[in-house]
Write a protein that holds these residues in place. Structure first.
Motif, PDB file in Angstrom:
ATOM      1  N   THR A  99     -34.642  -9.879  17.213  1.00 22.47           N
ATOM      2  CA  THR A  99     -34.923  -9.470  16.050  1.00 22.47           C
ATOM      3  C   THR A  99     -34.858 -10.453  15.080  1.00 22.47           C
ATOM      4  O   THR A  99     -35.702 -10.506  13.937  1.00 22.47           O
ATOM      5  N   ALA A 100     -33.992 -11.346  15.281  1.00 19.29           N
ATOM      6  CA  ALA A 100     -34.060 -12.569  14.250  1.00 19.29           C
ATOM      7  C   ALA A 100     -35.278 -13.376  14.147  1.00 19.29           C
ATOM      8  O   ALA A 100     -35.610 -13.889  13.164  1.00 19.29           O
ATOM      9  N   THR A 111     -37.272  -3.088   7.047  1.00 25.72           N
ATOM     10  CA  THR A 111     -37.704  -2.857   8.444  1.00 25.72           C
ATOM     11  C   THR A 111     -36.834  -1.845   9.089  1.00 25.72           C
ATOM     12  O   THR A 111     -36.963  -1.473  10.267  1.00 25.72           O
ATOM     13  N   ILE A 112     -35.710  -1.250   8.519  1.00 22.13           N
ATOM     14  CA  ILE A 112     -34.989  -0.278   9.082  1.00 22.13           C
ATOM     15  C   ILE A 112     -35.590   1.246   8.567  1.00 22.13           C
ATOM     16  O   ILE A 112     -35.433   1.566   7.326  1.00 22.13           O
ATOM     17  N   TYR A 169     -27.902   4.220   4.768  1.00 21.65           N
ATOM     18  CA  TYR A 169     -28.509   4.175   6.219  1.00 21.65           C
ATOM     19  C   TYR A 169     -28.496   5.720   6.423  1.00 21.65           C
ATOM     20  O   TYR A 169     -27.614   6.196   6.864  1.00 21.65           O
ATOM     21  N   GLY A 170     -29.667   6.368   6.332  1.00 15.74           N
ATOM     22  CA  GLY A 170     -29.744   8.038   6.612  1.00 15.74           C
ATOM     23  C   GLY A 170     -28.848   8.529   5.842  1.00 15.74           C
ATOM     24  O   GLY A 170     -28.605   8.349   4.562  1.00 15.74           O
ATOM     25  N   ALA A 171     -27.582   9.338   6.235  1.00 18.66           N
ATOM     26  CA  ALA A 171     -26.817   9.828   5.314  1.00 18.66           C
ATOM     27  C   ALA A 171     -25.504   9.255   4.982  1.00 18.66           C
ATOM     28  O   ALA A 171     -24.901   9.475   4.239  1.00 18.66           O
ATOM     29  N   THR A 227     -25.770  -6.240   3.638  1.00 15.89           N
ATOM     30  CA  THR A 227     -26.500  -5.017   3.143  1.00 15.89           C
ATOM     31  C   THR A 227     -27.146  -5.501   1.973  1.00 15.89           C
ATOM     32  O   THR A 227     -28.330  -5.530   1.806  1.00 15.89           O
ATOM     33  N   PHE A 228     -26.309  -5.900   1.142  1.00 16.29           N
ATOM     34  CA  PHE A 228     -26.664  -6.177  -0.420  1.00 16.29           C
ATOM     35  C   PHE A 228     -27.602  -7.560  -0.382  1.00 16.29           C
ATOM     36  O   PHE A 228     -28.739  -7.424  -1.194  1.00 16.29           O
ATOM     37  N   LEU A 229     -27.251  -8.532   0.311  1.00 14.62           N
ATOM     38  CA  LEU A 229     -28.062  -9.664   0.327  1.00 14.62           C
ATOM     39  C   LEU A 229     -29.479  -9.240   0.793  1.00 14.62           C
ATOM     40  O   LEU A 229     -30.654  -9.525   0.313  1.00 14.62           O
TER      41      LEU A 229
END
Lengths: 252, 306
Positions: free
Chosen positions: B187-188, A56-57, A14-16, A45-47
């Motif tokens: 967001t969901a 989306t991020i 996530y960024g740095a 996060t892994f999932l």
């Protein structure tokens, strides 16, 4: 049994901030793999790497390879929409659309244009609701709002919605964490039934749940994969001291 | 607690109650004053005041229909133009634009709301009116001239110009409200759609479905603004009390006729006619705004409710 998903040297940022460190892991076909670990260990996060929901991020960055059926899902020409159809997802909080029960399940079928005609659509919706063990409870009120269902029913509706697009893999992100024990039990029974046809990756903070539903378990901590083993072994003779400490409740 | 503290608090409380009550008193006083002063025309014309289409102050004939018509039609033009534009901007800001682009655009849209009405009016006279007379009008007449809406002479000043100016003026408020309701959609909901293989467009449709009543509220709020908009419209709409099918013809709105004629309304009945129209406008915008608030509130409630 072959592996459905093959992850090699996966790093995630996530960024740095690095959230996942050099993860290599295989998820076998038509089995349930549980992901456990303390909060913030990177299991969710892994999932979300597996269906590219992290796309989306804007600041998210991935390195390494994630292959599903031998195809790298992060290859430049990957059709993300098709990927997400193949890799369904059920979220921590049930998130039905503000539509009727029927339309919730029909949504994925409609947008992916999977049905031949109206009858076919109805049959597909019915099948998905049956597969998620919800049909008997809702068959008389398909055209009422999904918000009229209980929390557990809403979550099974979300599972039905995911099943309706005929995925091959289902990712579940703590699907029962907001539910009462009886609703939780229903979801767990469902997971065990579903693995007959689907490859399932389930994140849970509940170790008993991991023990009950999964064939294999992976233990994450601080973004690192500590251990992955058959569930029975993991909960009786873990290879790693850290795993044992976590499972026996010495931290977490 | 010392005793002075308690007394201080109750004085403080009383003062605040008086301030708050002032608003209610002012609203009540306004309604009472308008009702009282419109009694002459209510007596003279009754309901016919609202349906009469002749406005001849010299002969003491007062029919408000041309103004009601002008107000409604110009507001509708404004909404037809402003709503898609606002929706587009808001969707872009919330669903598409990265923060570094969204922020300056949102800022500019808000700036648009801060421009004084009279400046819009000036721009309307010197830029928009000639543009309509020379380019837009002839274009519409060439291709859509068979529709009565686009027939008639082209002066650049008229219903269409008024409606377009209004559209520009209500766009910021509608955009801001739509953006707010889109932002509270969880967001969901977006992730649920994406996870089923929805495209960006299909996901946006889901988001819009979640925000539907809030968007309706934003539109109604825009309508409220358009109905009451005065200065800029007075400058470009032509101020002629007529009902014409053509959008190029001059028209008149309630707000404009009030602003333009108070000074010369020395006659008691003339004054009463203007005030009764003011009362009508007041009540309509009051209801419209209340409805808008209600609709927007409903979205916010539902989103936090589950």
């Amino acid at each position: 049994m072959g592996s459905k998903i093959n992850i090699k040297n996966l790093n995630f940022f996530y960024g740095a901030d690095q959230a996942l460190f050099d993860i290599s892991l295989k998820i076998p076909e038509r089995q349930v793999m549980a992901f456990i670990g303390p909060s913030g260990c990177g299991k969710s996060t892994f999932l979300r790497v597996l269906n590219r929901m992290n796309d989306t991020i804007p600041i998210a960055k991935v390195s390494g390879t994630v292959k599903i059926d031998g195809k790298d899902i992060y290859a430049p020409k990957t059709d993300v929409v098709a990927l997400r159809r193949k890799v369904g997802m059920v979220f921590q909080k049930s998130n039905p659309f503000p539509k009727t029960i029927f339309e919730n399940v029909a949504y994925g079928i409609r947008i992916n244009r999977m049905h031949k005609d109206k009858t076919d659509l109805e049959e597909r919706v019915e099948k998905a609701l049956k597969d998620s063990a919800l049909w008997d409870e809702v068959k008389d009120r398909l055209n009422t709002s999904a918000f009229g269902l209980s929390g557990g029913q809403q979550q099974r509706l979300c599972i039905a919605r995911a099943l309706a697009v005929q995925p091959e893999v289902i990712l579940m992100d703590e699907p029962a964490s907001a539910l009462d024990p009886i609703a939780t039990q229903k979801i767990e029974e469902l997971v065990v039934e579903l693995k007959e046809h689907y490859t399932i990756a389930i994140v849970t903070h509940n170790m008993q749940q991991a023990a009950r539903v999964s064939d294999r378990t992976a233990f994450f901590m601080l973004g690192k994969l500590i251990e992955v083993n058959p569930t029975e072994r993991m909960f009786t003779h873990p290879d790693e001291k850290l795993t044992e400490d976590y499972i026996t409740g010495r931290f977490g | 607690m010392s005793k002075t503290g308690t007394i201080g608090d109750s004085v403080f409380r009383t003062i605040l109650i008086i301030f708050a009550a002032t608003i209610l008193v002012i609203v009540a006083a306004m309604i009472a004053m308008m009702v009282q002063n419109s009694i002459p025309t209510i007596r003279e014309f009754g309901f016919g005041f609202l349906t009469g289409s002749r406005w001849l102050p010299a002969s003491d004939i007062y029919g408000a229909l041309p103004f009601i018509y002008g107000t409604i039609v110009s507001s509708l033009i404004a909404l037809i133009l402003a709503v898609p534009l606002s929706l587009g901007i808001a969707i872009f800001l919330v669903e598409q634009a990265p923060a570094r682009i969204a922020r300056p655009i949102a800022f500019m849209v808000e700036l648009l709301a801060a421009i004084p009405s009279v400046v819009y009016g000036l721009w309307g006279i010197f830029v928009l009116a000639p543009f309509i007379r020379v380019y837009l009008g002839p274009f519409l007449q060439n291709y859509f001239g068979f529709i009565p809406l686009f027939q008639g002479r082209l002066t650049g000043i008229g219903m269409l110009t008024g409606g377009i100016i209004m559209a520009l003026m209500v766009t910021p408020i509608v955009t801001a409200v739509v953006r707010d309701v889109l932002e509270v959609v969880p967001t969901a909901q977006r992730e649920a759609a994406l996870a089923l293989g929805a495209t960006k467009w299909e996901t946006t449709v889901i988001v819009l479905g979640n925000a539907a009543s809030g968007i309706a509220g934003a539109v109604v709020l825009g309508l409220g603004r358009a109905l009451g908009e005065t200065m800029a419209v007075t400058m470009v709409i032509g101020n002629s009390p007529q009902i014409s099918a053509s959008l190029f013809e001059p028209a008149y709105t309630i707000a404009s006729v009030l602003a333009a004629n108070f000074a010369e309304a020395t006659d008691k009945l003339y004054m009463s006619a203007l005030i009764e129209m003011g009362l009508v406008l007041f009540l309509v915008t009051f209801i419209v705004n209340a409805l808008a608030k209600l609709l927007v509130l409903r979205v916010a409630k539902r989103q936090t409710g589950h």
